[in-house]
Design an enzyme around this catalytic site. Structure first.
Site, PDB file in Angstrom:
ATOM      1  N   ARG A 149       0.854  -1.177   0.000  1.00  0.00           N
ATOM      2  CA  ARG A 149       0.000   0.000   0.000  1.00  0.00           C
ATOM      3  C   ARG A 149       0.896   1.236   0.000  1.00  0.00           C
ATOM      4  NH1 ARG A 149      -2.317  -3.390   4.070  1.00  0.00           N
ATOM      5  NH2 ARG A 149      -4.417  -4.147   3.519  1.00  0.00           N
ATOM      6  N   LYS A 173      -2.400  -1.878   7.830  1.00  0.00           N
ATOM      7  CA  LYS A 173      -3.554  -1.313   8.521  1.00  0.00           C
ATOM      8  C   LYS A 173      -3.700  -1.928   9.909  1.00  0.00           C
ATOM      9  CE  LYS A 173      -6.351  -0.087   4.478  1.00  0.00           C
ATOM     10  NZ  LYS A 173      -7.649  -0.284   3.790  1.00  0.00           N
ATOM     11  N   HIS A 244      -1.689   2.405  -6.350  1.00  0.00           N
ATOM     12  CA  HIS A 244      -2.595   1.273  -6.221  1.00  0.00           C
ATOM     13  C   HIS A 244      -2.701   0.475  -7.515  1.00  0.00           C
ATOM     14  CE1 HIS A 244      -4.108   0.899  -2.231  1.00  0.00           C
ATOM     15  NE2 HIS A 244      -5.197   0.259  -2.620  1.00  0.00           N
ATOM     16  N   ARG A 247      -0.021  -1.987  -7.234  1.00  0.00           N
ATOM     17  CA  ARG A 247      -0.420  -3.001  -6.241  1.00  0.00           C
ATOM     18  C   ARG A 247      -1.454  -3.955  -6.860  1.00  0.00           C
ATOM     19  NH1 ARG A 247      -1.382  -4.251  -0.651  1.00  0.00           N
ATOM     20  NH2 ARG A 247      -3.586  -4.427  -0.102  1.00  0.00           N
ATOM     21  N   HIS A 270      -4.645  -8.410   3.403  1.00  0.00           N
ATOM     22  CA  HIS A 270      -6.092  -8.285   3.541  1.00  0.00           C
ATOM     23  C   HIS A 270      -6.573  -9.077   4.753  1.00  0.00           C
ATOM     24  CE1 HIS A 270      -6.739  -7.352  -1.030  1.00  0.00           C
ATOM     25  NE2 HIS A 270      -6.424  -6.280  -0.325  1.00  0.00           N
ATOM     26  N   TYR A 279      -9.939  -9.881  -7.280  1.00  0.00           N
ATOM     27  CA  TYR A 279      -8.948 -10.191  -8.312  1.00  0.00           C
ATOM     28  C   TYR A 279      -9.296 -11.460  -9.078  1.00  0.00           C
ATOM     29  CZ  TYR A 279      -6.380  -6.539  -5.982  1.00  0.00           C
ATOM     30  OH  TYR A 279      -6.023  -5.331  -5.439  1.00  0.00           O
TER      31      TYR A 279
END
Length: 304
Positions: A149, A173, A244, A247, A270, A279
């Site tokens: 990220r 995150k 992004h 990514r 994730h 994806y």
């Protein structure tokens, strides 16, 4: 006597900063979303969180929708409101959350934009070899090599990379750390950059940073976005390239080659595999194009 909603929101933001230790960017989003709720609450003559009911939250959502806010933005605002009421329930002992069952309007799911392998190779072919170009190439290579990220990449320090094992420890995150592999091309580009990286730094944080600006500071999010966009234009790309996109390209190419959704989930950091599953739709698009180009009956339909 009820506490004014503005005061409750301030206390909640302090909790998120001091206890949850959320990033400044996330805190800014919470503050902006809760400011919207405060403005709506004031307009309804309900200055406290306790006065708000589910019907009020639904009307707030409808108001945001009428103003043209994207479904994702409304969902984020709702999430902030739910978290606020959950916090209020814990500190006040009143388990009441008027936002709990309210849903944001659904919108069509847009697939992330990606580059194919040839486009990535063309993009990463930097012509210049000065310090800035070396840094920008190393940034782009690391994005595509490890699927980071934007905030993760800006936070990378020199010591976070184990060059011998070609592994990088990143903090994602929620302050969660994960270890991701770094490809040989990215390692080479990083080493190339470090040969010319200025040793002067404005502070201790910049001295640790892997990527610094020309002013000797840790490179900023906006700087990276602008530099990647500029390289895309230099490379003659038909669309603007952003972090992004690299990514997303990493994730799409990894899934296309390996078919291992769980591994891609871990690499991307994730929390839920449902986030990674988008994806699989990209991969299906690729398979559909291959089918249309190769299957005799598909070809025949196009000729008719």
């Amino acid at each position: 006597m009820s506490t004014p909603l503005a005061d409750t929101c301030r206390q909640f933001i302090d909790y998120l900063r001091d206890v949850r230790q959320l990033s400044p960017h996330t805190l800014s989003n919470y503050s902006r979303d809760l400011a919207s709720l405060q403005a709506f609450s004031t307009s309804r003559g309900k200055p406290s969180a306790e006065a708000l009911q589910e019907v009020d939250i639904r009307d707030w959502v409808s108001q945001m929708h009428r103003r043209g806010l994207a479904g994702s933005s409304i969902q984020r605002s709702l999430s902030a409101a739910r978290s606020l009421f959950n916090y209020l329930g814990r500190v006040s002992g009143i388990p009441r959350n008027p936002a709990a069952s309210v849903q944001a309007p659904r919108k069509p799911r847009r697939l992330p934009k990606t580059l194919d392998a040839d486009q990535v190779g063309h993009y990463l072919a930097f012509e210049d070899d000065g310090p800035t170009a070396r840094r920008d190439r190393a940034i782009a290579e690391l994005f595509y090599s490890s699927g980071l990220r934007l905030a993760e990449l800006t936070a990378v320090n020199i010591d976070d990379i184990d060059r011998h094992s070609k592994l990088l420890t990143v903090t994602g995150k929620g302050k969660k750390t994960r270890t991701v592999p770094v490809g040989s091309a990215a390692i080479e580009a990083i080493d190339h950059w470090l040969e010319l990286r200025p040793h002067s730094a404005t502070d201790a944080d910049a001295a640790r940073a892997l990527f610094t600006s020309n002013r000797g500071q840790r490179i900023s999010v906006r700087n990276i976005q602008a530099r990647l966009k500029l390289q895309g234009r230099k490379a003659g790309m038909r669309q603007d390239v952003h972090p992004h996109m690299l990514r997303h390209s990493f994730a799409s190419h990894m899934l296309e080659s390996s078919g291992d959704l769980r591994a891609v989930q871990e690499l991307l950091g994730h929390a839920n595999i449902s986030t990674t599953q988008i994806y699989t739709h990209l991969d299906f698009q690729h398979l559909a194009k291959v089918y249309d180009a190769a299957h005799p009956r598909a070809k025949r339909r196009k000729q008719d």
